[in-house]
Design an enzyme around this catalytic site. Structure first.
Site, PDB file in Angstrom:
ATOM      1  CB  VAL A  15      -0.982  -0.020   1.197  1.00  0.00           C
ATOM      2  CG1 VAL A  15      -0.272   0.353   2.494  1.00  0.00           C
ATOM      3  CG2 VAL A  15      -2.184   0.871   0.951  1.00  0.00           C
ATOM      4  CE  LYS A  17       3.096  -1.769   5.558  1.00  0.00           C
ATOM      5  NZ  LYS A  17       2.443  -2.381   4.388  1.00  0.00           N
ATOM      6  CB  THR A  18       8.663   1.293   2.810  1.00  0.00           C
ATOM      7  OG1 THR A  18       8.420   0.121   3.588  1.00  0.00           O
ATOM      8  CG2 THR A  18      10.136   1.651   2.894  1.00  0.00           C
ATOM      9  CB  SER A  19       6.731   4.948  -0.686  1.00  0.00           C
ATOM     10  OG  SER A  19       7.212   3.910  -1.507  1.00  0.00           O
ATOM     11  CG  ASP A  86       8.632   0.477   7.151  1.00  0.00           C
ATOM     12  OD1 ASP A  86       8.810  -0.110   8.243  1.00  0.00           O
ATOM     13  OD2 ASP A  86       9.205   0.129   6.096  1.00  0.00           O
ATOM     14  NE  ARG A 138      -0.194   2.570  -5.001  1.00  0.00           N
ATOM     15  CZ  ARG A 138      -0.781   3.400  -4.138  1.00  0.00           C
ATOM     16  NH1 ARG A 138      -0.782   3.121  -2.842  1.00  0.00           N
ATOM     17  NH2 ARG A 138      -1.345   4.506  -4.566  1.00  0.00           N
ATOM     18  NE  ARG A 142       6.103  -4.242  -2.674  1.00  0.00           N
ATOM     19  CZ  ARG A 142       5.672  -3.961  -1.449  1.00  0.00           C
ATOM     20  NH1 ARG A 142       5.798  -2.733  -0.972  1.00  0.00           N
ATOM     21  NH2 ARG A 142       5.148  -4.896  -0.686  1.00  0.00           N
ATOM     22  CD  GLU A 147       6.114  -7.870  -1.950  1.00  0.00           C
ATOM     23  OE1 GLU A 147       6.114  -7.351  -0.819  1.00  0.00           O
ATOM     24  OE2 GLU A 147       6.006  -7.204  -3.007  1.00  0.00           O
TER      25      GLU A 147
END
Length: 212
Positions: A15, A17-19, A86, A138, A142, A147
């Site tokens: 979603v 979070k890290t970005s 994050d 997304r 990435r 994943e």
């Protein structure tokens, strides 16, 4: 609650979070705490066969997140240095409840509560949500090797699990403001104005925290 700013960002896989954590850490000059993900040696096997590898995967994440938060509390929060993470360690229970069989979940829950009893709470929680289509796009963009075998059905259920858990979190922690951000309507990676709106909102909450 930690008496120095401590922001945690949560939401389903992919979603953003890290970005967002990276961008807010840069904007606010906070220390960035990133969760360990790809270093988990069980994660690829987990996405291939959740039932067989869930306990090993969840225990690895729990132990590593516990150690990270222990170090952050000692080296930053106790030194009055603000932090943005994050993730929040509460996510362990979201995933464990979905993936573990009942007997293993009971054992896991006991270990979780023992380890997290003295962990610092965030002052602000940012909750990112998005539709399954957005999250799938997304994750594809990435292009993480671990994943590639995530099933859409698993992600869909995870989105629902997060919504239930975050509603419970707000009810049980009324002293911790939750900022909800719709990832379908907001793109803080591509659009500076979207990032500014989020930053302004976070700064308002930080000002309120500082005035207490």
């Amino acid at each position: 609650m930690a008496r120095v700013p401590f922001i945690a960002i949560e939401g389903p896989i992919g979603v953003g979070k890290t970005s967002l954590a990276k961008k807010l850490a840069n904007q606010l000059d906070f220390h960035l705490l990133k969760e360990i993900v790809e270093e988990n040696p069980f994660l690829g096997k987990f996405y291939d066969d959740i039932a067989a590898w869930s306990f090993q995967t969840e225990m690895f994440f729990l132990c590593n997140r516990f150690k990270q938060l222990e170090d952050i509390n000692k080296d930053y929060l106790n030194q009055k240095k603000p932090v943005i993470a994050d993730y929040h360690i509460l996510k362990n229970m979201i995933f464990a409840k979905r993936t573990l069989e009942a007997d293993k979940y009971d054992k896991y829950e006991k270990i979780y509560h023992i380890l997290t009893e003295d962990m610092p709470e965030p002052n602000i929680m940012i909750y990112l949500t998005a539709s399954l289509d957005t999250i799938l796009k997304r994750i594809e963009m990435r292009n993480r090797e671990v994943e590639k075998n995530i099933k859409a059905s698993y992600l869909s259920q995870l989105i629902s699990d997060y919504e239930i858990y975050m509603n419970q979190f707000e009810a049980m922690h009324p002293h911790i403001p939750v900022i909800r951000i719709n990832g379908d309507e907001t793109d803080f990676v591509q659009y500076q104005e979207d990032l500014k709106q989020i930053t302004d909102l976070v700064e308002k909450h930080l000002d309120a925290f500082a005035s207490k």
